[in-house]
Design an enzyme around this catalytic site. Structure first.
Site, mmCIF file in Angstrom:
data_model
loop_
_atom_site.group_PDB
_atom_site.id
_atom_site.type_symbol
_atom_site.label_atom_id
_atom_site.label_comp_id
_atom_site.label_asym_id
_atom_site.label_seq_id
_atom_site.Cartn_x
_atom_site.Cartn_y
_atom_site.Cartn_z
ATOM 1 N N LYS A 135 -8.728 6.804 7.063
ATOM 2 C CA LYS A 135 -9.982 6.289 7.606
ATOM 3 C C LYS A 135 -10.537 5.235 6.671
ATOM 4 O O LYS A 135 -10.838 5.509 5.510
ATOM 5 C CB LYS A 135 -10.983 7.440 7.774
ATOM 6 N N LYS A 154 -7.836 5.270 11.679
ATOM 7 C CA LYS A 154 -9.120 4.802 12.203
ATOM 8 C C LYS A 154 -9.644 3.680 11.333
ATOM 9 O O LYS A 154 -9.654 3.844 10.118
ATOM 10 C CB LYS A 154 -10.084 5.989 12.176
HETATM 11 C C1 PBG Z 1 -18.499 10.454 10.834
HETATM 12 C C2 PBG Z 1 -17.814 9.534 11.770
HETATM 13 C C3 PBG Z 1 -17.983 8.149 11.941
HETATM 14 C C4 PBG Z 1 -17.171 7.781 13.004
HETATM 15 C C5 PBG Z 1 -16.517 8.925 13.436
HETATM 16 N N1 PBG Z 1 -16.908 9.983 12.648
HETATM 17 C C6 PBG Z 1 -18.891 7.211 11.278
HETATM 18 C C7 PBG Z 1 -18.674 6.795 9.890
HETATM 19 O O1 PBG Z 1 -17.747 7.211 9.207
HETATM 20 O O2 PBG Z 1 -19.532 6.042 9.441
HETATM 21 C C8 PBG Z 1 -17.066 6.383 13.573
HETATM 22 C C9 PBG Z 1 -16.676 6.316 15.005
HETATM 23 C C10 PBG Z 1 -16.919 5.024 15.665
HETATM 24 O O3 PBG Z 1 -17.304 3.994 15.070
HETATM 25 O O4 PBG Z 1 -16.714 4.997 16.883
HETATM 26 N N2 PBG Z 1 -18.200 10.288 9.497
#
Ligand code: PBG
Length: 324
Positions: free
Chosen positions: A197, A250
């Site tokens: 991520k 992601k």
């Molecule tokens: C929680 C989380 C996030 C997303 C999914 N789980 C936000 C982040 O990490 O700031 C992002 C999903 C999206 O942008 O559609 N940590």
């Protein structure tokens, strides 16, 4: 006259193109994210300005929305919670009657066959908006966060979640969650790790949606640097070793190289998250009349599958189900 390649032979007719198509998008591949909120009435449908078509949903509105989606073929969803209260340790995130825990119970009661995934993180529940416990100096503390994540995951599973998906990027969280689930007799419940991520600007609209933007600082001390690909291999390998059942990359579209790399290196089922910013760009382009909405939507998802994803978390899920 046999001296050049005649690729067009296989593109002559729709039937011929169907015959040689290498990648297909199936409804089983798609996981729909929902934002369930306890900040308004049960029937609340509060549009998210930066994500046209997406809403914060009260409990009743969520059930109605899912019911319609199940009728058009929805197989799986992932839940994000918007709690009434937040505190420094994100305790509403692991409360037995928390908003996600209640939503899971309701969904599994009404739709037992729906695969319900929960996002496991603290940022929607902490007053400071970070994904872990904050020290005096503003550092996000790794190890003290693990216990809270494990409690969050366990509470989701006790409510009936089929898969828990940790998205916090603390080190060691897959092992901590696996241990907590096993110790409570949930050794059969799967973990989908947001293994790779990135600290991405494409999450901007989500933070409006989930009201989870950090009040100070950013997430770069725990999410990955977009410049790095070897690091993706280390992160994924660690999660495999800790017991992840699925890996996730992601964002998806801007990281297709990473998807291909992880696909070729590991044999676990691989998910890709087409994040909020990817969704919003396509919606905006379509609203301006600059892009063909359905064509670009389907092409963006097909590209993610072609790069190696087995599953896609996408806000387009409902749109696609209506068109497949
Ligand atoms: C929680 C989380 C996030 C997303 C999914 N789980 C936000 C982040 O990490 O700031 C992002 C999903 C999206 O942008 O559609 N940590």
């Amino acid at each position: 006259m046999h001296d050049f390649h005649r690729g067009r032979r296989l593109r002559r007719t729709p039937a011929m193109r169907d015959l040689v198509r290498e990648t297909v998008l199936r409804r089983e591949d798609l996981i729909m994210p929902y934002f369930v909120a306890e900040t308004g009435p049960q029937d609340m449908i509060k549009p998210i300005g930066s994500m046209p078509g997406q809403n914060q949903l009260g409990m009743k509105a969520l059930l109605e929305r899912v019911s319609r989606a199940v009728d058009s073929g929805l197989k799986s969803c992932i839940l994000f919670g918007i709690p009434k209260e937040k505190d420094p340790l994100g305790s509403p995130g692991y409360a037995e009657d928390g908003v996600v825990q209640r939503a899971v119970r309701e969904l599994k009661k009404k739709f037992p066959a729906l695969v319900v995934v929960t996002d496991v993180c603290l940022c929607e529940y902490t007053s400071h908006g970070h994904c872990g416990v904050l020290a005096q100096d503003g550092q996000v503390l790794n190890d003290p966060t693990l216990e809270l994540l494990a409690r969050t995951a366990l509470s989701h599973v006790q409510a009936g979640a089929d898969i828990v998906a940790p998205s916090d990027m603390m080190d060691g969280r897959v092992a901590a969650i696996r241990t907590a689930l096993d110790e409570s007799g949930y050794e059969s419940t799967a973990i989908m790790s947001y293994a790779v991520k990135y600290a991405s600007a494409f999450y901007g609209p989500f933070r409006d949606a989930a009201e989870s933007a950090p009040k100070a600082g950013d997430r770069k001390s725990y999410q990955m640097d977009p410049a790095n690909w070897r690091e993706a291999l280390r992160e994924a390998a660690a999660d495999v070793a800790e017991g992840a059942d699925f890996l996730m990359v992601k964002p998806a579209g801007p990281y297709l190289d990473i998807l291909r790399l992880v696909r070729d290196t590991f044999d676990l089922p691989l998910a890709a998250y087409q994040v909020s910013g990817e969704y919003s760009m396509i919606k905006a382009g379509a609203q301006l009349g600059w892009l063909d909405h359905d064509a670009v939507m389907l092409e963006s998802l097909l590209a993610i599958k072609r790069a190696g994803a087995d599953l896609i978390l996408t806000y387009f899920t409902e749109d696609v189900l209506e068109r497949l």
